[in-house]
Design a protein around this motif. Structure first.
Motif, PDB file in Angstrom:
ATOM      1  N   SER A 184      30.464  -5.536  54.435  1.00 32.75           N
ATOM      2  CA  SER A 184      30.418  -6.432  55.316  1.00 32.75           C
ATOM      3  C   SER A 184      29.001  -7.094  55.694  1.00 32.75           C
ATOM      4  O   SER A 184      28.406  -6.041  56.098  1.00 32.75           O
ATOM      5  CB  SER A 184      31.247  -5.835  56.462  1.00 32.75           C
ATOM      6  OG  SER A 184      31.255  -7.088  57.634  1.00 32.75           O
ATOM      7  N   LEU A 185      28.692  -8.282  56.119  1.00 29.61           N
ATOM      8  CA  LEU A 185      27.446  -8.739  56.481  1.00 29.61           C
ATOM      9  C   LEU A 185      27.736  -9.782  57.345  1.00 29.61           C
ATOM     10  O   LEU A 185      28.984 -10.371  57.114  1.00 29.61           O
ATOM     11  CB  LEU A 185      26.797  -9.074  55.257  1.00 29.61           C
ATOM     12  CG  LEU A 185      26.452  -8.212  54.135  1.00 29.61           C
ATOM     13  CD1 LEU A 185      25.764  -8.847  52.730  1.00 29.61           C
ATOM     14  CD2 LEU A 185      25.295  -7.144  54.664  1.00 29.61           C
ATOM     15  N   ALA A 233      23.792 -13.840  56.942  1.00 35.26           N
ATOM     16  CA  ALA A 233      22.677 -12.843  56.647  1.00 35.26           C
ATOM     17  C   ALA A 233      22.245 -13.328  55.313  1.00 35.26           C
ATOM     18  O   ALA A 233      22.775 -14.110  54.629  1.00 35.26           O
ATOM     19  CB  ALA A 233      23.397 -11.516  56.146  1.00 35.26           C
ATOM     20  N   SER A 272      32.221  -4.073  62.257  1.00 32.64           N
ATOM     21  CA  SER A 272      31.390  -5.138  62.230  1.00 32.64           C
ATOM     22  C   SER A 272      31.143  -5.886  63.397  1.00 32.64           C
ATOM     23  O   SER A 272      29.929  -6.338  63.647  1.00 32.64           O
ATOM     24  CB  SER A 272      32.085  -6.140  61.312  1.00 32.64           C
ATOM     25  OG  SER A 272      32.306  -5.982  59.884  1.00 32.64           O
ATOM     26  N   ARG A 299      28.518  -3.442  65.087  1.00 33.56           N
ATOM     27  CA  ARG A 299      27.120  -3.431  64.510  1.00 33.56           C
ATOM     28  C   ARG A 299      26.724  -4.921  64.625  1.00 33.56           C
ATOM     29  O   ARG A 299      25.290  -5.125  65.106  1.00 33.56           O
ATOM     30  CB  ARG A 299      27.325  -3.517  63.148  1.00 33.56           C
ATOM     31  CG  ARG A 299      27.788  -1.967  62.428  1.00 33.56           C
ATOM     32  CD  ARG A 299      26.645  -0.956  62.630  1.00 33.56           C
ATOM     33  NE  ARG A 299      26.970   0.102  61.845  1.00 33.56           N
ATOM     34  CZ  ARG A 299      26.740   0.350  60.577  1.00 33.56           C
ATOM     35  NH1 ARG A 299      26.000  -0.408  59.960  1.00 33.56           N
ATOM     36  NH2 ARG A 299      27.107   1.526  60.084  1.00 33.56           N
ATOM     37  N   TYR A 300      27.371  -5.913  64.754  1.00 34.38           N
ATOM     38  CA  TYR A 300      26.852  -7.641  64.593  1.00 34.38           C
ATOM     39  C   TYR A 300      27.146  -8.137  65.823  1.00 34.38           C
ATOM     40  O   TYR A 300      26.585  -9.344  65.975  1.00 34.38           O
ATOM     41  CB  TYR A 300      27.403  -8.235  63.519  1.00 34.38           C
ATOM     42  CG  TYR A 300      27.292  -7.544  62.088  1.00 34.38           C
ATOM     43  CD1 TYR A 300      26.001  -6.887  61.548  1.00 34.38           C
ATOM     44  CD2 TYR A 300      28.320  -7.497  61.127  1.00 34.38           C
ATOM     45  CE1 TYR A 300      26.080  -5.812  60.659  1.00 34.38           C
ATOM     46  CE2 TYR A 300      28.076  -6.989  59.883  1.00 34.38           C
ATOM     47  CZ  TYR A 300      26.924  -6.306  59.697  1.00 34.38           C
ATOM     48  OH  TYR A 300      26.829  -5.472  58.384  1.00 34.38           O
ATOM     49  N   PHE A 355      31.299 -12.505  60.622  1.00 31.06           N
ATOM     50  CA  PHE A 355      30.959 -11.715  59.377  1.00 31.06           C
ATOM     51  C   PHE A 355      31.706 -12.091  57.984  1.00 31.06           C
ATOM     52  O   PHE A 355      33.026 -12.560  58.438  1.00 31.06           O
ATOM     53  CB  PHE A 355      30.902 -10.210  59.855  1.00 31.06           C
ATOM     54  CG  PHE A 355      32.500  -9.783  60.037  1.00 31.06           C
ATOM     55  CD1 PHE A 355      33.310  -9.308  58.894  1.00 31.06           C
ATOM     56  CD2 PHE A 355      32.886  -9.806  61.487  1.00 31.06           C
ATOM     57  CE1 PHE A 355      34.490  -8.929  59.310  1.00 31.06           C
ATOM     58  CE2 PHE A 355      34.123  -9.279  61.494  1.00 31.06           C
ATOM     59  CZ  PHE A 355      35.192  -8.919  60.732  1.00 31.06           C
ATOM     60  N   PHE A 362      19.071  -6.001  52.515  1.00 30.52           N
ATOM     61  CA  PHE A 362      19.718  -5.903  54.029  1.00 30.52           C
ATOM     62  C   PHE A 362      19.339  -4.825  54.955  1.00 30.52           C
ATOM     63  O   PHE A 362      19.971  -4.670  55.878  1.00 30.52           O
ATOM     64  CB  PHE A 362      21.244  -6.162  53.763  1.00 30.52           C
ATOM     65  CG  PHE A 362      21.550  -7.218  52.896  1.00 30.52           C
ATOM     66  CD1 PHE A 362      21.529  -8.830  53.510  1.00 30.52           C
ATOM     67  CD2 PHE A 362      21.968  -7.352  51.767  1.00 30.52           C
ATOM     68  CE1 PHE A 362      21.739  -9.815  52.719  1.00 30.52           C
ATOM     69  CE2 PHE A 362      22.256  -8.443  50.755  1.00 30.52           C
ATOM     70  CZ  PHE A 362      22.359  -9.553  51.282  1.00 30.52           C
ATOM     71  N   LEU A 421      19.050  -5.370  58.717  1.00 29.99           N
ATOM     72  CA  LEU A 421      20.104  -5.300  59.802  1.00 29.99           C
ATOM     73  C   LEU A 421      20.223  -4.230  60.716  1.00 29.99           C
ATOM     74  O   LEU A 421      20.708  -4.298  61.860  1.00 29.99           O
ATOM     75  CB  LEU A 421      21.323  -5.568  59.183  1.00 29.99           C
ATOM     76  CG  LEU A 421      21.578  -7.123  58.428  1.00 29.99           C
ATOM     77  CD1 LEU A 421      22.955  -6.851  57.741  1.00 29.99           C
ATOM     78  CD2 LEU A 421      21.405  -7.984  59.304  1.00 29.99           C
ATOM     79  N   PHE A 428      24.380  -1.703  57.379  1.00 28.64           N
ATOM     80  CA  PHE A 428      25.290  -2.665  57.227  1.00 28.64           C
ATOM     81  C   PHE A 428      26.593  -1.945  57.172  1.00 28.64           C
ATOM     82  O   PHE A 428      26.415  -0.865  56.838  1.00 28.64           O
ATOM     83  CB  PHE A 428      25.011  -3.533  56.141  1.00 28.64           C
ATOM     84  CG  PHE A 428      24.612  -2.811  55.011  1.00 28.64           C
ATOM     85  CD1 PHE A 428      25.215  -1.894  54.083  1.00 28.64           C
ATOM     86  CD2 PHE A 428      23.097  -2.961  54.534  1.00 28.64           C
ATOM     87  CE1 PHE A 428      24.577  -1.543  53.040  1.00 28.64           C
ATOM     88  CE2 PHE A 428      22.451  -2.468  53.599  1.00 28.64           C
ATOM     89  CZ  PHE A 428      23.505  -1.422  52.747  1.00 28.64           C
TER      90      PHE A 428
END
Length: 378
Positions: free
Chosen positions: A13-14, A18, A301, A304-305, A311, A334, A337, A371
């Protein structure tokens, strides 16, 4: 995409926007398809819906709970596979994770994440319990059938005698006399025939008769007074013979056969019930595992994001030998991140003894990635 034993699945998962650090002219999807492992990775979408989010503190707790539930679900799946393997069934083909879609009818998206986690955990625990109970019932039925088979097919020291001993072999309806049945080892027959009249008082001379014989034993019938029967049996045991406890009944042969048939029917029915239940449970637990995975990806996610959720989750199918190079390539492109939270060695692993971690070093996972990345054990 289809998974096979020659592939290893990773779920990545990004952030939706990204870009790879060394290919800023590409979006993440393009880089994954063209450049990751020289294009050898198979990339497909993993659809993760948007869930009802509570507080960030709650998400942290739910992340930990999802890790425990994920382990429990896969442990239950392993037990179900073991039950099917014991029945001689090979692992059935599973739907590829790329085909996963959240079951909105079963797990409503307007429910809190904690409720969805609890529901998935409860369902898997119940399926595991049901399969265990069915497996225990099947084992008990098989044990009963094996016991019935031993009665019919064992040697003369253990097998049922109702189809061997006939009415004319026994003294019936006598107040004083009875018939003893003795399984004598083949090697001891001469000794027994010489001595049986002297093993106890009141043994009828010349009454010993062989009713049946197999490779291990010969079955003798001996007439004697009832009061001498216990002493005669004890003396036979001392000489390595086996007194058989038997009461003649003309209906016993039919009853024994009927019990064998009934035991076989119960074992077959229990096997069929276990197979049906375990196949259904395997499919349901596999589906539940993917739902738990979707929740893990979403929760992690967001943690993290950040919010709002924005995402993209993708499945990467790689050869097992490419799994480590794949992770390294993802870190190269990546790794930014993760910011500068942790120092790493030359292989990209977190250094536990970094002074910056101080007393928190024991809490840090050395497999941490900058990530969201999970192995998919399906």
């Amino acid at each position: 995409m289809t998974s096979s034993p020659a592939k290893q699945l990773l779920l990545l998962s990004l952030p939706a926007d990204a870009r790879p650090a060394q290919h800023s002219d590409m979006d993440a999807q393009t880089w994954l398809l063209r450049e990751l492992l020289g294009g050898r990775a198979t990339v497909s979408e993993f659809a993760v819906p948007e869930f009802k989010i509570g507080s960030l503190d709650a998400l942290v707790l739910q992340s930990e709970e999802l890790g425990r539930v994920d382990a429990q679900v896969h442990a239950a799946l392993g037990k179900i596979e073991e039950a099917l393997a014991a029945l001689g069934e090979a692992p059935g083909p599973a739907d590829p994770p790329s085909a996963f879609r959240w079951d909105t009818r079963r797990y409503k998206l307007d429910r809190p994440i904690r409720d969805l986690i609890a529901e998935l955990a409860r369902e898997c625990a119940q399926l595991d319990s049901d399969v265990r109970a069915a497996a225990a019932e099947h084992a008990a039925a098989c044990s009963a059938l094996a016991a019935a088979d031993r009665h019919e097919s064992g040697d003369l020291s253990v097998r049922a005698l109702h189809d061997i001993v006939r009415e004319e072999h026994c003294v019936l309806d006598s107040e004083y006399l009875t018939t003893a049945l003795i399984a004598v080892p083949q090697a001891r027959r001469p000794e027994f025939e010489r001595a049986y009249e002297t093993l106890a008082p009141h043994v009828v001379p010349g009454s010993a008769a062989v009713l049946a014989s197999d490779s291990e034993f010969a079955l003798y019938a001996v007439h004697l007074f009832r009061r001498s029967a216990p002493a005669f049996a004890a003396a036979c045991r001392e000489r390595g013979c086996v007194p058989r406890d038997f009461t003649y009944s003309p209906d016993a042969v039919r009853a024994l056969h009927q019990e064998r048939v009934a035991s076989a029917a119960r074992a077959q029915a229990a096997r069929a019930a276990l197979a049906r239940l375990a196949r259904t449970a395997r499919a349901d637990v596999r589906a539940a595992a993917l739902h738990v995975l979707a929740l893990r990806v979403f929760v992690e996610s967001v943690l993290r994001y950040g919010l709002p959720p924005h995402f993209a989750a993708r499945l990467l199918a790689v050869a097992p030998r490419d799994a480590t190079p794949c992770r390294a390539a993802l870190r190269d492109q990546f790794g930014y991140l993760g910011g500068n939270a942790f120092s790493r060695d030359k292989r990209g692993r977190i250094q536990r003894h970094d002074a910056a971690l101080s007393e928190y070093a024991a809490l840090v996972d050395t497999d941490y990635e900058p990530f969201v990345l999970y192995s998919v054990p399906l």
